[in-house]
Motif scaffolding. Structure first.
Motif, mmCIF file in Angstrom:
data_model
loop_
_atom_site.group_PDB
_atom_site.id
_atom_site.type_symbol
_atom_site.label_atom_id
_atom_site.label_comp_id
_atom_site.label_asym_id
_atom_site.label_seq_id
_atom_site.Cartn_x
_atom_site.Cartn_y
_atom_site.Cartn_z
ATOM 1 N N MET A 145 -110.444 42.791 -10.094
ATOM 2 C CA MET A 145 -111.035 43.658 -10.394
ATOM 3 C C MET A 145 -112.148 43.450 -11.321
ATOM 4 S SD MET A 145 -112.855 46.346 -8.626
ATOM 5 C CE MET A 145 -111.203 46.626 -7.595
ATOM 6 N N GLN A 146 -112.949 42.930 -11.104
ATOM 7 C CA GLN A 146 -114.287 42.396 -12.454
ATOM 8 C C GLN A 146 -115.508 44.126 -12.639
ATOM 9 O OE1 GLN A 146 -116.130 39.358 -10.413
ATOM 10 N NE2 GLN A 146 -114.942 37.788 -11.453
ATOM 11 N N LYS A 147 -116.092 43.217 -13.704
ATOM 12 C CA LYS A 147 -116.572 44.601 -14.205
ATOM 13 C C LYS A 147 -117.816 44.608 -13.618
ATOM 14 C CE LYS A 147 -119.754 42.199 -16.874
ATOM 15 N NZ LYS A 147 -120.373 42.210 -18.822
ATOM 16 N N ARG A 148 -118.474 44.548 -12.402
ATOM 17 C CA ARG A 148 -119.789 45.088 -11.447
ATOM 18 C C ARG A 148 -119.001 45.408 -10.197
ATOM 19 N NH1 ARG A 148 -124.088 41.601 -11.773
ATOM 20 N NH2 ARG A 148 -124.407 40.680 -13.389
ATOM 21 N N ASP A 149 -117.090 45.561 -9.505
ATOM 22 C CA ASP A 149 -117.154 45.767 -8.908
ATOM 23 C C ASP A 149 -117.090 47.926 -9.252
ATOM 24 O OD1 ASP A 149 -116.754 43.804 -7.810
ATOM 25 O OD2 ASP A 149 -114.968 43.513 -7.994
ATOM 26 N N ARG A 150 -116.802 47.612 -10.394
ATOM 27 C CA ARG A 150 -117.516 49.250 -10.464
ATOM 28 C C ARG A 150 -118.326 49.695 -9.886
ATOM 29 N NH1 ARG A 150 -112.347 51.554 -13.238
ATOM 30 N NH2 ARG A 150 -114.445 52.615 -14.076
ATOM 31 N N LEU A 151 -119.322 49.132 -10.931
ATOM 32 C CA LEU A 151 -120.529 49.586 -10.417
ATOM 33 C C LEU A 151 -120.574 50.598 -9.063
ATOM 34 C CD1 LEU A 151 -123.185 50.672 -11.713
ATOM 35 C CD2 LEU A 151 -124.304 48.758 -11.982
ATOM 36 N N ARG A 152 -120.736 49.564 -8.216
ATOM 37 C CA ARG A 152 -120.982 49.164 -6.765
ATOM 38 C C ARG A 152 -119.943 49.911 -5.884
ATOM 39 N NH1 ARG A 152 -120.677 43.862 -2.753
ATOM 40 N NH2 ARG A 152 -121.087 45.174 -0.991
ATOM 41 N N ILE A 153 -118.367 50.475 -6.551
ATOM 42 C CA ILE A 153 -117.639 52.156 -5.898
ATOM 43 C C ILE A 153 -118.675 52.571 -6.022
ATOM 44 C CG2 ILE A 153 -115.852 53.140 -6.398
ATOM 45 C CD1 ILE A 153 -114.718 49.968 -6.868
ATOM 46 N N TRP A 154 -119.020 52.611 -7.447
ATOM 47 C CA TRP A 154 -120.099 54.245 -7.724
ATOM 48 C C TRP A 154 -121.416 54.179 -6.689
ATOM 49 C CZ3 TRP A 154 -119.104 58.182 -9.948
ATOM 50 C CH2 TRP A 154 -120.287 59.035 -10.528
ATOM 51 N N THR A 155 -122.315 53.245 -6.681
ATOM 52 C CA THR A 155 -123.090 53.072 -6.295
ATOM 53 C C THR A 155 -123.006 53.068 -4.835
ATOM 54 O OG1 THR A 155 -123.963 51.054 -6.019
ATOM 55 C CG2 THR A 155 -124.676 52.079 -7.887
ATOM 56 N N GLU A 156 -121.630 52.979 -4.045
ATOM 57 C CA GLU A 156 -122.155 53.009 -2.791
ATOM 58 C C GLU A 156 -121.488 54.039 -2.656
ATOM 59 O OE1 GLU A 156 -121.473 48.322 -1.688
ATOM 60 O OE2 GLU A 156 -120.085 49.195 -1.575
ATOM 61 N N GLN A 157 -121.128 54.986 -3.151
ATOM 62 C CA GLN A 157 -120.867 56.458 -2.416
ATOM 63 C C GLN A 157 -121.434 57.481 -1.786
ATOM 64 O OE1 GLN A 157 -117.224 56.903 -2.156
ATOM 65 N NE2 GLN A 157 -117.430 54.700 -2.560
ATOM 66 N N GLY A 158 -122.759 57.152 -2.710
ATOM 67 C CA GLY A 158 -124.095 57.996 -2.139
ATOM 68 C C GLY A 158 -124.000 59.408 -2.859
ATOM 69 N N ASN A 159 -124.180 60.308 -1.996
ATOM 70 C CA ASN A 159 -125.068 61.694 -3.625
ATOM 71 C C ASN A 159 -125.051 63.069 -2.661
ATOM 72 O OD1 ASN A 159 -125.312 59.968 -5.648
ATOM 73 N ND2 ASN A 159 -127.569 59.200 -5.621
ATOM 74 N N VAL A 160 -124.748 63.312 -3.166
ATOM 75 C CA VAL A 160 -125.447 65.333 -2.977
ATOM 76 C C VAL A 160 -126.349 65.729 -3.531
ATOM 77 C CG1 VAL A 160 -123.665 67.349 -2.243
ATOM 78 C CG2 VAL A 160 -122.808 65.698 -2.299
ATOM 79 N N THR A 161 -127.562 65.961 -3.387
ATOM 80 C CA THR A 161 -128.132 66.362 -3.498
ATOM 81 C C THR A 161 -128.605 68.493 -3.691
ATOM 82 O OG1 THR A 161 -129.484 64.384 -3.293
ATOM 83 C CG2 THR A 161 -130.552 66.568 -3.743
ATOM 84 N N ILE A 162 -128.415 69.355 -3.955
ATOM 85 C CA ILE A 162 -128.660 70.575 -4.428
ATOM 86 C C ILE A 162 -129.450 71.257 -5.542
ATOM 87 C CG2 ILE A 162 -126.364 72.753 -4.314
ATOM 88 C CD1 ILE A 162 -124.687 69.985 -4.365
ATOM 89 N N SER A 163 -129.873 71.710 -4.705
ATOM 90 C CA SER A 163 -130.993 72.905 -5.211
ATOM 91 C C SER A 163 -130.326 73.248 -6.228
ATOM 92 C CB SER A 163 -132.186 74.475 -4.481
ATOM 93 O OG SER A 163 -132.558 74.164 -5.012
ATOM 94 N N GLN A 164 -130.938 73.093 -7.747
ATOM 95 C CA GLN A 164 -130.877 74.434 -9.004
ATOM 96 C C GLN A 164 -130.343 75.877 -8.477
ATOM 97 O OE1 GLN A 164 -129.573 73.185 -11.716
ATOM 98 N NE2 GLN A 164 -130.456 71.832 -12.330
ATOM 99 N N LEU A 165 -131.419 76.327 -7.669
ATOM 100 C CA LEU A 165 -131.490 77.514 -6.863
ATOM 101 C C LEU A 165 -129.925 78.210 -6.791
ATOM 102 C CD1 LEU A 165 -134.278 78.203 -4.458
ATOM 103 C CD2 LEU A 165 -133.495 79.831 -6.739
ATOM 104 N N PHE A 166 -128.916 77.361 -6.164
ATOM 105 C CA PHE A 166 -127.656 77.916 -5.512
ATOM 106 C C PHE A 166 -127.114 77.670 -6.743
ATOM 107 C CE2 PHE A 166 -123.335 76.448 -4.552
ATOM 108 C CZ PHE A 166 -123.507 77.504 -2.949
ATOM 109 N N PHE A 167 -127.052 76.554 -7.730
ATOM 110 C CA PHE A 167 -125.942 77.173 -9.229
ATOM 111 C C PHE A 167 -126.518 78.653 -9.923
ATOM 112 C CE2 PHE A 167 -125.317 72.790 -7.885
ATOM 113 C CZ PHE A 167 -123.781 72.830 -7.807
#
Lengths: 128, 128, 128, 128
Positions: free
Chosen positions: C1-23
């Motif tokens: 497992m090379q170091k570049r793979d870790r960033l790829r794992i991270w960026t390929e997962q996608g994000n969840v975006t939630i309004s600050q209003l909720f919190f």
């Protein structure tokens, strides 16, 4: 530099979140590509806490000349896509910032119009 | 059209999330503004589930001609900023998609280099 | 497992975006913490393309029992915070999904009310 | 209150962006639901510019007592999921903030381990 540092660099930079509406419909509301990229830079600066970036700030991040940046910013304001507004901070000091709410309204106006057109078309088809 | 519908139109469109690193440093890694806006469109399509948009898809959302879009896409691939990769879906069908991980690595490479330069400079000052 | 793979794992997962209003305001509109975490899981599944996760899906990602998940989901529906809606996909097949627009409206209702209260208070102070 | 104000209220609140990895795998790395919701509040405060919220700040947004909040924060630190770090601001003043990079690393560690397990399994199957 260890491998763990790279992920940290990435996650500490923060993100810019932009509605899909912007990408799918800025052309439909007559925003040119060069205006779009400058709007995105203004939004990115804003989300990083720099709410009133200077033309020079924008020159640093793009290939536009300062004259070009000033021209595009003026056009964005004339079109009503950005507004300069004022806030009073906790210490009673006025500060200026770029506001984008008019841009978001125009994008939603366009979507509403599209949906109404579809409804009208369906009504006519049913009336035949 | 009631006022509640407008907020629903907005929230149902979804968002595009992009690292601040992209906006702050794309110029530093030699990405031109026209390449940047096209990259953002590719990313936006991807987040909307269209992982391999056609040149025609990009023509619909920008003022670029199809020839221009094809030229820019080729340049992005030659520069190693985007890659066409293949996935096997649940039904065993191959599909292509644009991958951006090399772009993110280049941005982090640049940040690492900057941080190392600062450290070197500090070491030299201390040695003075 | 090379170091570049870790960033790829991270960026390929996608994000969840939630309004600050909720919190900042879910508590103010009487959403309990256990309801909040389940709402966030529903939203996260939705952004990952799973628009109608089963109770079992939610059991896999939390420490709640299936009975507890079902109870909380029912409460969220009774409170009008989530709705089950139907869509027709491109192949003419109906599919169900959780809709959250009512939740967003309630949060904005609350903000509007707060702003009106502040205005009323200021008017009274001025009238003295 | 006009209908346009509601969209403005929404868009001016800003967003919280969280990796899908957090929702899909916090349970797998032994983060309890009550720890997860508190972590999300810490992240939300941080993205809103409050990088070192007090227990009282967290009490205001949740149904936890102050004692409970303090207990959970201590457990998060003992587990190495959050760290208190120090920064020097532009005026030379030290300020503390909660850092989450260790949490992101643990989530990526888990994903790496999972992928390696799959590879090992495939190798064994092929060796048969």
């Amino acid at each position: 530099m260890q491998k763990r540092d790279r992920l940290r660099i990435w996650t500490e930079q923060g993100n810019v979140t932009i509605s899909q509406l912007f990408f799918s419909h800025y052309k439909a509301i007559n925003i040119r590509d060069e205006e779009a990229i400058l709007l995105l830079h203004l939004i990115a600066y804003g989300e990083a806490g720099i709410h009133f970036p200077t033309p020079q700030n924008l020159v640093e991040r793009t290939y536009f000349s300062e004259d070009k940046v000033v021209t595009i910013l003026q056009r964005l304001m004339q079109k009503g896509l950005i507004q300069i507004e004022q806030h009073l901070d906790q210490n009673g000091i006025h500060y200026e910032y770029y506001a984008f709410h008019q841009l978001w309204e125009l994008l939603v106006d366009y979507m509403e119009q599209q949906q109404n057109d579809v409804k009208d078309l369906r009504s006519k088809e049913e009336e035949g």
